[in-house]
Design a protein around this motif. Sequence first.
Motif, PDB file in Angstrom:
ATOM      1  N   ALA A   1      -6.474  -0.770   8.980  1.00 26.04           N
ATOM      2  CA  ALA A   1      -7.340  -1.840   9.453  1.00 26.04           C
ATOM      3  C   ALA A   1      -8.775  -1.344   9.588  1.00 26.04           C
ATOM      4  CB  ALA A   1      -6.824  -2.383  10.788  1.00 26.04           C
ATOM      5  N   SER A   2      -8.963  -0.108   9.976  1.00 29.71           N
ATOM      6  CA  SER A   2     -10.319   0.451  10.062  1.00 29.71           C
ATOM      7  C   SER A   2     -10.992   0.457   8.700  1.00 29.71           C
ATOM      8  CB  SER A   2     -10.286   1.872  10.627  1.00 29.71           C
ATOM      9  OG  SER A   2      -9.827   1.859  11.955  1.00 29.71           O
ATOM     10  N   ASP A   3     -10.242   0.782   7.645  1.00 30.82           N
ATOM     11  CA  ASP A   3     -10.797   0.734   6.286  1.00 30.82           C
ATOM     12  C   ASP A   3     -11.252  -0.680   5.949  1.00 30.82           C
ATOM     13  OD1 ASP A   3     -10.234   3.480   5.671  1.00 30.82           O
ATOM     14  OD2 ASP A   3      -8.171   2.936   5.133  1.00 30.82           O
ATOM     15  N   VAL A   4     -10.428  -1.652   6.270  1.00 30.75           N
ATOM     16  CA  VAL A   4     -10.731  -3.049   5.953  1.00 30.75           C
ATOM     17  C   VAL A   4     -11.941  -3.528   6.752  1.00 30.75           C
ATOM     18  CG1 VAL A   4      -9.832  -5.415   6.041  1.00 30.75           C
ATOM     19  CG2 VAL A   4      -8.352  -3.540   5.300  1.00 30.75           C
ATOM     20  N   LEU A   5     -11.974  -3.197   8.032  1.00 33.54           N
ATOM     21  CA  LEU A   5     -13.101  -3.626   8.867  1.00 33.54           C
ATOM     22  C   LEU A   5     -14.412  -2.988   8.428  1.00 33.54           C
ATOM     23  CD1 LEU A   5     -11.288  -3.527  12.313  1.00 33.54           C
ATOM     24  CD2 LEU A   5     -12.073  -5.584  11.097  1.00 33.54           C
ATOM     25  N   ALA A   6     -14.357  -1.789   7.880  1.00 34.27           N
ATOM     26  CA  ALA A   6     -15.560  -1.081   7.449  1.00 34.27           C
ATOM     27  C   ALA A   6     -16.057  -1.542   6.077  1.00 34.27           C
ATOM     28  CB  ALA A   6     -15.308   0.426   7.425  1.00 34.27           C
ATOM     29  N   ALA A   7     -15.277  -2.343   5.372  1.00 34.26           N
ATOM     30  CA  ALA A   7     -15.637  -2.773   4.024  1.00 34.26           C
ATOM     31  C   ALA A   7     -16.254  -4.169   4.035  1.00 34.26           C
ATOM     32  CB  ALA A   7     -14.409  -2.749   3.125  1.00 34.26           C
ATOM     33  N   ASP A   8     -17.030  -4.423   2.989  1.00 34.48           N
ATOM     34  CA  ASP A   8     -17.682  -5.730   2.833  1.00 34.48           C
ATOM     35  C   ASP A   8     -16.978  -6.608   1.808  1.00 34.48           C
ATOM     36  OD1 ASP A   8     -20.136  -5.192   4.533  1.00 34.48           O
ATOM     37  OD2 ASP A   8     -20.212  -3.521   3.123  1.00 34.48           O
ATOM     38  N   GLY A   9     -16.083  -6.010   1.010  1.00 31.90           N
ATOM     39  CA  GLY A   9     -15.332  -6.736   0.003  1.00 31.90           C
ATOM     40  C   GLY A   9     -14.142  -5.904  -0.419  1.00 31.90           C
ATOM     41  N   TYR A  10     -13.214  -6.539  -1.143  1.00 33.79           N
ATOM     42  CA  TYR A  10     -11.933  -5.899  -1.423  1.00 33.79           C
ATOM     43  C   TYR A  10     -11.483  -6.152  -2.855  1.00 33.79           C
ATOM     44  CZ  TYR A  10     -12.388  -6.620   3.543  1.00 33.79           C
ATOM     45  OH  TYR A  10     -12.896  -6.672   4.815  1.00 33.79           O
ATOM     46  N   LEU A  11     -10.810  -5.162  -3.394  1.00 36.88           N
ATOM     47  CA  LEU A  11     -10.118  -5.285  -4.670  1.00 36.88           C
ATOM     48  C   LEU A  11      -8.677  -4.849  -4.439  1.00 36.88           C
ATOM     49  CD1 LEU A  11     -12.344  -4.203  -7.633  1.00 36.88           C
ATOM     50  CD2 LEU A  11     -10.523  -5.883  -7.690  1.00 36.88           C
ATOM     51  N   LEU A  12      -7.739  -5.688  -4.815  1.00 37.03           N
ATOM     52  CA  LEU A  12      -6.330  -5.447  -4.542  1.00 37.03           C
ATOM     53  C   LEU A  12      -5.578  -5.283  -5.852  1.00 37.03           C
ATOM     54  CD1 LEU A  12      -6.040  -8.438  -2.069  1.00 37.03           C
ATOM     55  CD2 LEU A  12      -6.398  -6.036  -1.439  1.00 37.03           C
ATOM     56  N   GLY A  13      -4.793  -4.212  -5.971  1.00 37.40           N
ATOM     57  CA  GLY A  13      -4.016  -3.979  -7.178  1.00 37.40           C
ATOM     58  C   GLY A  13      -2.564  -3.715  -6.860  1.00 37.40           C
ATOM     59  N   THR A  14      -1.674  -4.372  -7.606  1.00 36.71           N
ATOM     60  CA  THR A  14      -0.249  -4.226  -7.338  1.00 36.71           C
ATOM     61  C   THR A  14       0.588  -4.485  -8.585  1.00 36.71           C
ATOM     62  OG1 THR A  14       1.572  -4.972  -5.899  1.00 36.71           O
ATOM     63  CG2 THR A  14       0.047  -6.650  -6.651  1.00 36.71           C
ATOM     64  N   PRO A  15       1.730  -3.825  -8.670  1.00 35.94           N
ATOM     65  CA  PRO A  15       2.705  -4.284  -9.653  1.00 35.94           C
ATOM     66  C   PRO A  15       3.443  -5.493  -9.066  1.00 35.94           C
ATOM     67  CG  PRO A  15       3.557  -2.367  -8.494  1.00 35.94           C
ATOM     68  CD  PRO A  15       2.154  -2.600  -7.991  1.00 35.94           C
ATOM     69  N   ALA A  16       4.006  -6.298  -9.930  1.00 32.40           N
ATOM     70  CA  ALA A  16       4.880  -7.384  -9.484  1.00 32.40           C
ATOM     71  C   ALA A  16       6.289  -6.813  -9.467  1.00 32.40           C
ATOM     72  CB  ALA A  16       4.792  -8.571 -10.428  1.00 32.40           C
ATOM     73  N   ASN A  17       6.863  -6.733  -8.279  1.00 29.99           N
ATOM     74  CA  ASN A  17       8.212  -6.180  -8.113  1.00 29.99           C
ATOM     75  C   ASN A  17       9.156  -7.272  -7.649  1.00 29.99           C
ATOM     76  OD1 ASN A  17       7.266  -3.643  -8.761  1.00 29.99           O
ATOM     77  ND2 ASN A  17       7.087  -2.963  -6.646  1.00 29.99           N
ATOM     78  N   LEU A  18      10.165  -7.527  -8.459  1.00 26.77           N
ATOM     79  CA  LEU A  18      11.153  -8.552  -8.119  1.00 26.77           C
ATOM     80  C   LEU A  18      10.481  -9.889  -7.797  1.00 26.77           C
ATOM     81  CD1 LEU A  18      13.435  -6.310  -5.879  1.00 26.77           C
ATOM     82  CD2 LEU A  18      13.763  -6.871  -8.297  1.00 26.77           C
ATOM     83  N   GLY A  19       9.435 -10.192  -8.550  1.00 32.96           N
ATOM     84  CA  GLY A  19       8.752 -11.472  -8.392  1.00 32.96           C
ATOM     85  C   GLY A  19       7.803 -11.546  -7.207  1.00 32.96           C
ATOM     86  N   TYR A  20       7.412 -10.408  -6.645  1.00 35.83           N
ATOM     87  CA  TYR A  20       6.555 -10.418  -5.458  1.00 35.83           C
ATOM     88  C   TYR A  20       5.591  -9.239  -5.543  1.00 35.83           C
ATOM     89  CZ  TYR A  20       5.443 -11.471  -0.580  1.00 35.83           C
ATOM     90  OH  TYR A  20       4.810 -11.839   0.564  1.00 35.83           O
ATOM     91  N   VAL A  21       4.636  -9.155  -4.625  1.00 29.95           N
ATOM     92  CA  VAL A  21       3.782  -7.976  -4.560  1.00 29.95           C
ATOM     93  C   VAL A  21       4.639  -6.773  -4.212  1.00 29.95           C
ATOM     94  CG1 VAL A  21       1.692  -9.253  -3.903  1.00 29.95           C
ATOM     95  CG2 VAL A  21       3.163  -8.301  -2.121  1.00 29.95           C
ATOM     96  N   SER A  22       4.132  -5.591  -4.507  1.00 23.31           N
ATOM     97  CA  SER A  22       4.893  -4.384  -4.174  1.00 23.31           C
ATOM     98  C   SER A  22       5.087  -4.296  -2.661  1.00 23.31           C
ATOM     99  CB  SER A  22       4.155  -3.142  -4.667  1.00 23.31           C
ATOM    100  OG  SER A  22       2.975  -2.926  -3.915  1.00 23.31           O
ATOM    101  N   GLY A  23       6.134  -3.594  -2.260  1.00 24.11           N
ATOM    102  CA  GLY A  23       6.363  -3.371  -0.830  1.00 24.11           C
ATOM    103  C   GLY A  23       5.197  -2.651  -0.188  1.00 24.11           C
ATOM    104  N   ALA A  24       4.536  -1.771  -0.953  1.00 19.99           N
ATOM    105  CA  ALA A  24       3.388  -1.042  -0.413  1.00 19.99           C
ATOM    106  C   ALA A  24       2.238  -1.990  -0.077  1.00 19.99           C
ATOM    107  CB  ALA A  24       2.934   0.024  -1.406  1.00 19.99           C
ATOM    108  N   LEU A  25       1.931  -2.935  -0.973  1.00 19.84           N
ATOM    109  CA  LEU A  25       0.840  -3.873  -0.676  1.00 19.84           C
ATOM    110  C   LEU A  25       1.240  -4.814   0.456  1.00 19.84           C
ATOM    111  CD1 LEU A  25      -2.065  -4.497  -1.533  1.00 19.84           C
ATOM    112  CD2 LEU A  25      -1.133  -6.346  -2.925  1.00 19.84           C
TER     113      LEU A  25
END
Length: 152
Positions: free
Chosen positions: A46-70
């Motif tokens: 959350a500290s990383d997110v609060l310190a940022a002004d914008g975001y880029l999100l990358g994930t594989p599609a696993n079993l029809g959903y975002v990865s468990g990590a994301l």
Amino acid sequence: MRTLLIVHHTPSPNCQALFEAVVFGATAPEIEGVRVVRRAALTATASDVLAADGYLLGTPANLGYVSGALKHFFDQIYYPCLDETRGRPYGSYVHGGSDVTGALRAIETITTGLGWRRAADPVVVTGEPGKADTEACWELGATIAANLMDAS
């Protein structure tokens, strides 16, 4: 200086190729005044997110959903960042073997709940990434970073 946070889950060579293209775009020489921070989805906070002004999100599609990590990333940051990050721009890229519809829907639903603003269309890649796919990821990285540069 503005900060772009790239949160990714990169478990395969295909995802790695897309991640690298996004980073190259976001750090292109013509992008000035934007610091790019890269975090694996399982280590982003959350500290990383609060310190940022914008975001880029990358994930594989696993079993029809975002990865468990994301999904874990979103679970950890959702409430701590809910009120503080509204209106911030984001972009996303998703890699899958075939259908990535559920992963895209999940990202859209979660970011809508956070109040983030989609600043570029998502890049969707199925199968082995080709030149057009990596170019689209380069463009995505450059677009989101330039969006922050213009907002400075």
